[in-house]
Design a protein around this motif. Structure first.
Motif, PDB file in Angstrom:
ATOM      1  N   GLN A  51       4.489  -4.399 -12.020  1.00  0.00           N
ATOM      2  CA  GLN A  51       4.024  -4.827 -10.697  1.00  0.00           C
ATOM      3  C   GLN A  51       4.148  -3.693  -9.684  1.00  0.00           C
ATOM      4  OE1 GLN A  51       5.806  -8.589  -9.418  1.00  0.00           O
ATOM      5  NE2 GLN A  51       6.028  -9.208 -11.549  1.00  0.00           N
ATOM      6  N   LEU A  52       5.243  -2.951  -9.777  1.00  0.00           N
ATOM      7  CA  LEU A  52       5.473  -1.831  -8.866  1.00  0.00           C
ATOM      8  C   LEU A  52       4.415  -0.749  -9.062  1.00  0.00           C
ATOM      9  CD1 LEU A  52       7.345  -0.654  -6.718  1.00  0.00           C
ATOM     10  CD2 LEU A  52       8.823   0.195  -8.556  1.00  0.00           C
ATOM     11  N   ALA A  53       4.049  -0.491 -10.317  1.00  0.00           N
ATOM     12  CA  ALA A  53       3.021   0.512 -10.604  1.00  0.00           C
ATOM     13  C   ALA A  53       1.684   0.116  -9.987  1.00  0.00           C
ATOM     14  CB  ALA A  53       2.868   0.690 -12.113  1.00  0.00           C
ATOM     15  N   ILE A  54       1.336  -1.149 -10.101  1.00  0.00           N
ATOM     16  CA  ILE A  54       0.072  -1.628  -9.534  1.00  0.00           C
ATOM     17  C   ILE A  54       0.082  -1.482  -8.012  1.00  0.00           C
ATOM     18  CG2 ILE A  54      -1.387  -3.661  -9.199  1.00  0.00           C
ATOM     19  CD1 ILE A  54      -0.438  -4.608 -11.975  1.00  0.00           C
ATOM     20  N   CYS A  55       1.201  -1.843  -7.386  1.00  0.00           N
ATOM     21  CA  CYS A  55       1.320  -1.678  -5.931  1.00  0.00           C
ATOM     22  C   CYS A  55       1.138  -0.216  -5.538  1.00  0.00           C
ATOM     23  CB  CYS A  55       2.689  -2.164  -5.458  1.00  0.00           C
ATOM     24  SG  CYS A  55       2.892  -3.950  -5.427  1.00  0.00           S
ATOM     25  N   GLY A  56       1.732   0.676  -6.316  1.00  0.00           N
ATOM     26  CA  GLY A  56       1.618   2.099  -6.024  1.00  0.00           C
ATOM     27  C   GLY A  56       0.196   2.606  -6.164  1.00  0.00           C
ATOM     28  N   MET A  57      -0.484   2.169  -7.205  1.00  0.00           N
ATOM     29  CA  MET A  57      -1.849   2.645  -7.435  1.00  0.00           C
ATOM     30  C   MET A  57      -2.814   2.206  -6.338  1.00  0.00           C
ATOM     31  SD  MET A  57      -2.545   2.539 -11.548  1.00  0.00           S
ATOM     32  CE  MET A  57      -1.803   0.962 -11.918  1.00  0.00           C
ATOM     33  N   PHE A  58      -2.542   1.061  -5.719  1.00  0.00           N
ATOM     34  CA  PHE A  58      -3.476   0.523  -4.728  1.00  0.00           C
ATOM     35  C   PHE A  58      -2.951   0.600  -3.297  1.00  0.00           C
ATOM     36  CE2 PHE A  58      -5.063  -1.171  -8.648  1.00  0.00           C
ATOM     37  CZ  PHE A  58      -6.437  -1.168  -8.476  1.00  0.00           C
ATOM     38  N   HIS A  59      -1.861   1.325  -3.082  1.00  0.00           N
ATOM     39  CA  HIS A  59      -1.263   1.312  -1.747  1.00  0.00           C
ATOM     40  C   HIS A  59      -2.182   1.916  -0.691  1.00  0.00           C
ATOM     41  CE1 HIS A  59      -0.316   5.554  -2.532  1.00  0.00           C
ATOM     42  NE2 HIS A  59      -0.034   5.673  -1.250  1.00  0.00           N
ATOM     43  N   ASP A  60      -3.028   2.871  -1.058  1.00  0.00           N
ATOM     44  CA  ASP A  60      -3.915   3.522  -0.085  1.00  0.00           C
ATOM     45  C   ASP A  60      -5.361   3.050  -0.190  1.00  0.00           C
ATOM     46  OD1 ASP A  60      -2.565   5.065   1.735  1.00  0.00           O
ATOM     47  OD2 ASP A  60      -2.634   6.907   0.568  1.00  0.00           O
ATOM     48  N   HIS A 102      -5.475   1.510   8.222  1.00  0.00           N
ATOM     49  CA  HIS A 102      -5.768   1.451   6.785  1.00  0.00           C
ATOM     50  C   HIS A 102      -4.852   0.514   5.989  1.00  0.00           C
ATOM     51  CE1 HIS A 102      -2.655   4.621   6.004  1.00  0.00           C
ATOM     52  NE2 HIS A 102      -2.643   4.114   4.785  1.00  0.00           N
ATOM     53  N   PRO A 103      -3.590   0.265   6.385  1.00  0.00           N
ATOM     54  CA  PRO A 103      -2.814  -0.719   5.624  1.00  0.00           C
ATOM     55  C   PRO A 103      -3.428  -2.122   5.652  1.00  0.00           C
ATOM     56  CG  PRO A 103      -1.334   0.685   6.878  1.00  0.00           C
ATOM     57  CD  PRO A 103      -2.724   0.974   7.366  1.00  0.00           C
ATOM     58  N   LEU A 104      -3.854  -2.573   6.833  1.00  0.00           N
ATOM     59  CA  LEU A 104      -4.436  -3.916   6.928  1.00  0.00           C
ATOM     60  C   LEU A 104      -5.815  -3.972   6.277  1.00  0.00           C
ATOM     61  CD1 LEU A 104      -3.348  -5.034  10.515  1.00  0.00           C
ATOM     62  CD2 LEU A 104      -2.343  -5.624   8.300  1.00  0.00           C
ATOM     63  N   ILE A 105      -6.564  -2.873   6.361  1.00  0.00           N
ATOM     64  CA  ILE A 105      -7.850  -2.818   5.659  1.00  0.00           C
ATOM     65  C   ILE A 105      -7.605  -2.953   4.159  1.00  0.00           C
ATOM     66  CG2 ILE A 105      -9.809  -1.335   5.067  1.00  0.00           C
ATOM     67  CD1 ILE A 105      -9.567  -0.110   7.880  1.00  0.00           C
ATOM     68  N   GLY A 106      -6.562  -2.279   3.679  1.00  0.00           N
ATOM     69  CA  GLY A 106      -6.214  -2.370   2.267  1.00  0.00           C
ATOM     70  C   GLY A 106      -5.874  -3.790   1.856  1.00  0.00           C
ATOM     71  N   VAL A 107      -5.146  -4.498   2.716  1.00  0.00           N
ATOM     72  CA  VAL A 107      -4.807  -5.896   2.437  1.00  0.00           C
ATOM     73  C   VAL A 107      -6.077  -6.733   2.301  1.00  0.00           C
ATOM     74  CG1 VAL A 107      -3.783  -7.992   3.417  1.00  0.00           C
ATOM     75  CG2 VAL A 107      -2.535  -5.819   3.525  1.00  0.00           C
ATOM     76  N   ARG A 133       0.506  -9.798  -6.094  1.00  0.00           N
ATOM     77  CA  ARG A 133       1.371  -8.707  -6.548  1.00  0.00           C
ATOM     78  C   ARG A 133       0.925  -7.365  -5.974  1.00  0.00           C
ATOM     79  NH1 ARG A 133       1.673  -8.739 -12.843  1.00  0.00           N
ATOM     80  NH2 ARG A 133      -0.263  -9.916 -12.761  1.00  0.00           N
ATOM     81  N   VAL A 134      -0.377  -7.199  -5.824  1.00  0.00           N
ATOM     82  CA  VAL A 134      -0.918  -5.913  -5.372  1.00  0.00           C
ATOM     83  C   VAL A 134      -0.795  -5.735  -3.862  1.00  0.00           C
ATOM     84  CG1 VAL A 134      -3.025  -4.517  -5.214  1.00  0.00           C
ATOM     85  CG2 VAL A 134      -2.527  -5.779  -7.314  1.00  0.00           C
ATOM     86  N   VAL A 135      -0.850  -6.823  -3.108  1.00  0.00           N
ATOM     87  CA  VAL A 135      -1.047  -6.746  -1.663  1.00  0.00           C
ATOM     88  C   VAL A 135       0.103  -6.063  -0.920  1.00  0.00           C
ATOM     89  CG1 VAL A 135      -0.001  -8.964  -1.005  1.00  0.00           C
ATOM     90  CG2 VAL A 135      -1.984  -8.078   0.262  1.00  0.00           C
ATOM     91  N   MET A 136       1.321  -6.122  -1.446  1.00  0.00           N
ATOM     92  CA  MET A 136       2.448  -5.523  -0.731  1.00  0.00           C
ATOM     93  C   MET A 136       2.365  -4.006  -0.680  1.00  0.00           C
ATOM     94  SD  MET A 136       4.070  -7.826   0.667  1.00  0.00           S
ATOM     95  CE  MET A 136       5.271  -6.696   1.355  1.00  0.00           C
ATOM     96  N   GLY A 137       1.670  -3.402  -1.640  1.00  0.00           N
ATOM     97  CA  GLY A 137       1.518  -1.947  -1.624  1.00  0.00           C
ATOM     98  C   GLY A 137       0.759  -1.464  -0.403  1.00  0.00           C
ATOM     99  N   PRO A 138      -0.481  -1.942  -0.213  1.00  0.00           N
ATOM    100  CA  PRO A 138      -1.229  -1.538   0.986  1.00  0.00           C
ATOM    101  C   PRO A 138      -0.534  -1.940   2.288  1.00  0.00           C
ATOM    102  CG  PRO A 138      -2.697  -2.515  -0.630  1.00  0.00           C
ATOM    103  CD  PRO A 138      -1.303  -2.738  -1.134  1.00  0.00           C
ATOM    104  N   PHE A 139       0.046  -3.137   2.322  1.00  0.00           N
ATOM    105  CA  PHE A 139       0.606  -3.631   3.580  1.00  0.00           C
ATOM    106  C   PHE A 139       1.828  -2.845   4.040  1.00  0.00           C
ATOM    107  CE2 PHE A 139       3.612  -6.364   5.900  1.00  0.00           C
ATOM    108  CZ  PHE A 139       2.835  -6.661   7.006  1.00  0.00           C
TER     109      PHE A 139
END
Length: 294
Positions: free
Chosen positions: A67-76, A104-109, A124-130
């Motif tokens: 889950q952490l890896a996915i958050c990292g890959m999509f954080h930006d 860009h964090p909220l756009i990512g969300v 699971r992914v959304v916390m990375g961008p946010f």
């Protein structure tokens, strides 16, 4: 020559690849980042790798590491809607341009929530961008209207994101910071921007002289930090000696373990004099790692 560090990185990267290949939506989302900007894509992968490494160091389970890896890959992910001329601008950003960046964090969300993925995957992914620009003291951006503590994932991503950004070459500054410079800068903000326990763990994980650091030794030799063979010797790395190739450049020579001691005196065979930035020597550390791995 030992390439244990490279093999470990390959296994870590393979785990990330498996995660993305299991879900077509994630693969397409990552492709969007790659098509937008090479730096953002590379940075996203690096943040995922660093986050997974830190997560593993603190004992997270395989499921949480994924889950952490996915958050990292999509954080930006949100940066794909920021004008590219702002991302690549060689000068300081003006107020309006900073506002674009801060959105860009909220756009990512919003982009994550529009992914054609399961609700569980999106959550699971959304916390990375946010959260990757939120500080330990809850400052940063986006602005929060609550005073609860940040999640563990957000605090890990904050550290990984900053470290990779500081050590990468960017258009708006003359050079990147060396790994040891980056860690010192981050430590100056511990307790404000970064969780003290996690940052201490990260620094210990990276070593006093992180992989990719160039060291000048008391013998006059230059060594590129390659690995830490022993967990008990985190101040004494294994280095690749750099020697003149006869054409005005440096090439890799032999591997040397700086933890080796003189059998008669018991003292270390070589002492570290100082760190040098790779740009001073006109080298890119990655070229040596790739050559050793091949």
């Amino acid at each position: 020559r030992s390439v244990a560090g490279i093999r470990k990185a390959r296994r870590l990267a393979q785990t990330m690849v498996d995660l993305v290949l299991e879900d077509e939506t994630l693969m397409l989302g990552l492709s969007t980042i790659r098509d937008y900007d090479d730096y953002t894509y590379t940075h996203s992968v690096n943040v995922a790798l660093l986050s997974m490494s830190l997560g593993r160091r603190i004992g997270l389970s395989q499921s949480f590491l994924e889950q952490l890896a996915i958050c990292g890959m999509f954080h930006d992910l949100g940066k794909v809607e920021v004008p590219k001329d702002i991302i690549t601008k060689p000068d300081m950003l003006d107020t309006g341009e900073w506002e674009h960046i801060r959105r860009h964090p909220l756009i990512g969300v919003h982009r994550v929530l529009r992914l054609h993925a399961s609700r569980d995957m999106r959550s699971r992914v959304v916390m990375g961008p946010f959260g990757h620009h939120l500080n330990y003291d809850l400052s940063g951006y986006p602005r929060l209207h609550f005073t609860e503590t940040l999640t563990l994932f957000v605090k890990i991503l904050r550290i990984a994101d900053t470290y990779d950004a500081l050590t990468a070459e960017r258009a708006y500054r003359p050079r990147s910071f060396s790994p040891d410079e980056a860690l010192r800068m981050m430590w100056e903000r511990v307790g404000v921007e970064y969780d003290p326990i996690l940052l201490k763990t990260f620094i210990n994980m990276m070593g006093l002289y992180p992989v990719g650091t160039v060291l000048k030794l008391d013998s006059g030799e230059l060594g590129l930090v390659f690995d830490y063979p022993s967990e008990s010797e985190r101040t004494r790395p294994q280095v690749l000696l750099l020697v003149d190739d006869g054409q005005g450049s440096l090439k890799g020579s032999e591997m040397l373990n700086l933890a080796d001691r003189d059998q008669k005196t018991g003292s270390y065979e070589r002492q570290i004099v100082k760190c040098l930035h790779p740009s001073v020597l006109g080298i890119q550390p990655s070229q040596f790692f790739l050559k050793e791995a091949s």
